[in-house]
Design a protein around this motif. Structure first.
Motif, PDB file in Angstrom:
ATOM      1  N   TYR A   1      14.315   7.214 -16.545  1.00  0.00           N
ATOM      2  CA  TYR A   1      15.442   8.074 -16.171  1.00  0.00           C
ATOM      3  C   TYR A   1      15.004   9.069 -15.092  1.00  0.00           C
ATOM      4  CZ  TYR A   1      18.829   7.025 -19.980  1.00  0.00           C
ATOM      5  OH  TYR A   1      19.758   6.460 -20.812  1.00  0.00           O
ATOM      6  N   ALA A   2      13.885   9.731 -15.348  1.00  0.00           N
ATOM      7  CA  ALA A   2      13.411  10.756 -14.413  1.00  0.00           C
ATOM      8  C   ALA A   2      13.129  10.149 -13.047  1.00  0.00           C
ATOM      9  CB  ALA A   2      12.157  11.422 -14.973  1.00  0.00           C
TER      10      ALA A   2
ATOM     11  N   LEU B   1      12.896  12.475  -9.762  1.00  0.00           N
ATOM     12  CA  LEU B   1      11.988  13.497 -10.254  1.00  0.00           C
ATOM     13  C   LEU B   1      10.528  13.057 -10.218  1.00  0.00           C
ATOM     14  CD1 LEU B   1      14.125  14.792 -13.270  1.00  0.00           C
ATOM     15  CD2 LEU B   1      14.045  15.636 -10.919  1.00  0.00           C
ATOM     16  N   HIS B   2      10.270  11.897  -9.639  1.00  0.00           N
ATOM     17  CA  HIS B   2       8.893  11.427  -9.488  1.00  0.00           C
ATOM     18  C   HIS B   2       8.534  11.178  -8.028  1.00  0.00           C
ATOM     19  CE1 HIS B   2       7.477  11.100 -13.596  1.00  0.00           C
ATOM     20  NE2 HIS B   2       8.632  10.594 -13.959  1.00  0.00           N
ATOM     21  N   GLY B   3       9.273  11.816  -7.148  1.00  0.00           N
ATOM     22  CA  GLY B   3       8.950  11.735  -5.731  1.00  0.00           C
ATOM     23  C   GLY B   3       8.963  10.314  -5.207  1.00  0.00           C
TER      24      GLY B   3
ATOM     25  N   ALA C   1       5.227  15.842 -17.383  1.00  0.00           N
ATOM     26  CA  ALA C   1       5.070  15.171 -16.101  1.00  0.00           C
ATOM     27  C   ALA C   1       5.797  13.835 -16.071  1.00  0.00           C
ATOM     28  CB  ALA C   1       3.589  14.966 -15.793  1.00  0.00           C
ATOM     29  N   VAL C   2       5.710  13.063 -17.142  1.00  0.00           N
ATOM     30  CA  VAL C   2       6.352  11.745 -17.120  1.00  0.00           C
ATOM     31  C   VAL C   2       7.851  11.825 -17.389  1.00  0.00           C
ATOM     32  CG1 VAL C   2       4.246  10.513 -17.759  1.00  0.00           C
ATOM     33  CG2 VAL C   2       5.842  11.211 -19.551  1.00  0.00           C
ATOM     34  N   THR C   3       8.291  12.812 -18.158  1.00  0.00           N
ATOM     35  CA  THR C   3       9.708  12.887 -18.525  1.00  0.00           C
ATOM     36  C   THR C   3      10.556  13.654 -17.530  1.00  0.00           C
ATOM     37  OG1 THR C   3       9.360  14.882 -19.844  1.00  0.00           O
ATOM     38  CG2 THR C   3       9.171  12.752 -20.990  1.00  0.00           C
ATOM     39  N   GLY C   4       9.936  14.420 -16.637  1.00  0.00           N
ATOM     40  CA  GLY C   4      10.705  15.227 -15.702  1.00  0.00           C
ATOM     41  C   GLY C   4      11.193  16.537 -16.284  1.00  0.00           C
TER      42      GLY C   4
ATOM     43  N   HIS D   1      16.801  12.225 -28.054  1.00  0.00           N
ATOM     44  CA  HIS D   1      17.432  11.618 -26.888  1.00  0.00           C
ATOM     45  C   HIS D   1      18.690  12.335 -26.408  1.00  0.00           C
ATOM     46  CE1 HIS D   1      19.881   9.943 -30.010  1.00  0.00           C
ATOM     47  NE2 HIS D   1      20.262   8.843 -29.408  1.00  0.00           N
ATOM     48  N   GLN D   2      19.591  12.735 -27.312  1.00  0.00           N
ATOM     49  CA  GLN D   2      20.806  13.425 -26.861  1.00  0.00           C
ATOM     50  C   GLN D   2      20.471  14.755 -26.191  1.00  0.00           C
ATOM     51  OE1 GLN D   2      23.641  12.131 -26.662  1.00  0.00           O
ATOM     52  NE2 GLN D   2      23.865  10.561 -28.227  1.00  0.00           N
ATOM     53  N   ARG D   3      19.431  15.395 -26.647  1.00  0.00           N
ATOM     54  CA  ARG D   3      18.986  16.637 -26.008  1.00  0.00           C
ATOM     55  C   ARG D   3      18.385  16.345 -24.635  1.00  0.00           C
ATOM     56  NH1 ARG D   3      18.393  21.185 -29.513  1.00  0.00           N
ATOM     57  NH2 ARG D   3      19.191  20.705 -31.592  1.00  0.00           N
ATOM     58  N   PHE D   4      17.663  15.241 -24.532  1.00  0.00           N
ATOM     59  CA  PHE D   4      17.112  14.855 -23.236  1.00  0.00           C
ATOM     60  C   PHE D   4      18.226  14.586 -22.226  1.00  0.00           C
ATOM     61  CE2 PHE D   4      15.923  11.484 -20.262  1.00  0.00           C
ATOM     62  CZ  PHE D   4      14.812  12.046 -19.655  1.00  0.00           C
ATOM     63  N   PHE D   5      19.290  13.888 -22.643  1.00  0.00           N
ATOM     64  CA  PHE D   5      20.388  13.571 -21.729  1.00  0.00           C
ATOM     65  C   PHE D   5      21.038  14.846 -21.188  1.00  0.00           C
ATOM     66  CE2 PHE D   5      20.995   9.738 -24.742  1.00  0.00           C
ATOM     67  CZ  PHE D   5      19.919   9.089 -24.168  1.00  0.00           C
TER      68      PHE D   5
END
Length: 492
Positions: free
Chosen positions: A250-251, A256-258, A301-304, A319-323
């Protein structure tokens, strides 16, 4: 697309004259495929499924129980001994088969748009030149309370809203269709999506044990065979681990990973999820301050996400919090079924997403398409609402699993051991936030299979979401992949 007038079929099978009867209609069509014109027959309608009833050990008869809605497509003039047949269904629980039917497998499909490219109503249907019908007959089944499927008058819908009852009803429908169409000697496949993969795995064992029907292949699309792998419950760290690579995907999609490639990002996230991240979660308060700071930084770093957020979440990102959190600074939430979709946050301070912006984007095109198609092109009419995805099946019963996790891994294991010719195609989307790809990998990797049978399971990955066929390049490639799978597993 040329279509003959809808013609009611004969009412096949045992039916009580005073009770409900099948209400099937047939139409004939032509589909132009890369290999030429394909003449086929479509049959749509509700088939009465009977159950054997007993009272105090005495047989009461074969009584009508369910009116199950089915749409089947059979190639004209094909040899049933070599012509495969695929039984397809979606998941939910509570979903009709509309998604696989009108999005990927069927001879007609809806142009539903894609992430960043929505289409306005009214929507359009087009021929699906890549339909699996070119290689296999298709039978789309709607479970009870979905589509037009209902219990008979006086029946209780809740009796079929659970793991075993649902499995048994679907198995009986498959047996009935196979028998009536004299297809016991045809190559046979199940195609399930989401909860439909759990259903398909359970059916693969049940059909063999109870009915004596063996299969050539299973198509597990957006697979979840162990519900614990996707449920964020107290004491269960498996979901946090399985979701981590999906969060990274997703990130990456949202910049978000350039300039790093998706493959590079996923390799980093997978390495973390397979080694240091589970170790850190298991260590808990035993982590030193330096160890905790290191793992917090690596997860962020990996999740953004920010290190502050990861730290406050105690390394466990629901997951719902991540979204809700990933693009909070842009005022947007990301989709659950497909993380490529975004939409404005209704509440920019909300802890969790209050809806799925991806489902909202494609729900209406599919709803419009199936309601038009069934009546205008297949000639089936009903005043019932066609239930696309309903919560009327809730609460869904898992009473059979009381005291243990909801998993069908043992069913798939049993099916493979009983039938070493069974092949399994596992299709996974990198941006699927409902059934994350790493969770499926972890579940299947834990199966205690001999290497000779482990080779029966193949994995295919798509740069798309839960319904990978929404992404046009993925739809085209998946159609090719499934055609090759069916042909290979059929021995043709």
């Amino acid at each position: 697309m040329p279509t003959d007038k809808a013609v009611p079929t004969d009412k096949a099978g045992p039916a009580d004259k005073a009770g409900p009867t099948d209400d099937l209609v047939t139409t004939r069509h032509t589909l132009t495929t890369p290999d030429g014109a394909l003449e086929y027959t479509a049959t749509a309608g509700r088939i009465v499924v009977h159950e054997e009833k007993h009272t105090d050990g005495a047989f009461d008869g074969h009584r009508p129980a369910i009116e199950m809605f089915v749409v089947s497509y059979t190639a004209d003039d094909a040899d049933p001994a070599t012509r495969p047949v695929t039984f397809a269904f979606n998941g939910g629980p509570g979903s009709s088969s509309v998604w696989l039917h009108m999005g990927l497998l069927g001879p007609r499909r809806v142009l539903a748009g894609d992430a960043g490219a929505p289409v306005p109503p009214p929507y359009r249907l087009v021929d699906n030149a890549e339909s699996l019908l070119a290689h296999s007959d298709l039978v789309f089944i709607d479970p009870v309370s979905t589509g037009y499927s209902r219990p008979v008058a006086g029946g209780k819908p809740a009796d079929y809203h659970g793991f075993t009852a649902d499995r048994d009803a679907m198995a009986e429908m498959i047996r009935l269709w196979t028998t009536r169409h004299q297809r016991w000697l045809s190559p046979k496949f199940l195609a399930g999506e989401s909860y439909g993969t759990l259903r398909a795995a359970a059916l693969s064992a049940h059909l063999s044990r109870r009915i004596g029907m063996t299969l050539n292949g299973l198509m597990l699309i957006s697979s979840v065979l162990d519900m614990g792998s996707v449920r964020f419950t107290e004491g269960n760290d498996a979901a946090y681990i399985g979701y981590l690579p999906t969060y990274a995907a997703y990130a990456h999609y949202h910049g978000l990973h350039g300039s790093r490639s998706l493959d590079e990002v996923l390799a980093q996230a997978s390495e973390l999820a397979e080694h240091d991240y589970p170790w850190a979660l298991a260590r808990g308060s035993r982590l030193t301050a330096a160890e905790r700071a290191d793992i917090v930084a690596r997860v962020a770093a990996v999740t953004g996400l920010s290190t502050e957020y990861v730290d406050r979440a105690n390394l466990r990102i629901e997951h719902q919090r991540f979204f809700a959190e990933l693009l909070r600074n842009r005022g947007e939430t990301v989709g659950r079924l497909d993380g490529r979709f975004t939409g404005p946050a209704a509440d920019r301070n909300a802890a969790a997403a209050d809806g799925d912006v991806s489902y909202s984007a494609f729900q209406t095109p599919y709803t419009a398409a199936v309601n038009h198609y069934l009546q205008a092109e297949l000639g089936y009419t009903s005043d019932l609402p066609y239930e696309i995805l309903t919560d009327r099946v809730q609460p869904w019963s898992y009473a059979e699993f009381e005291g243990r996790g909801v998993s069908v891994v043992s069913d798939l294991d049993a099916a493979l051991r009983a039938n070493p010719f069974l092949k399994v195609n596992v299709a996974l989307g990198y941006f699927d936030g409902a059934t994350p790809f790493a969770a499926a990998e972890n579940t299947l990797a834990r199966m205690d299979l001999p290497e000779s049978l482990r080779d029966n399971i193949s994995y295919v990955y798509y740069p798309a979401g839960h319904m990978m066929y929404l992404h046009e390049p993925s739809r085209a490639r998946q159609s090719e992949d499934l055609a090759a799978f069916v042909l290979g597993a059929s021995g043709t």
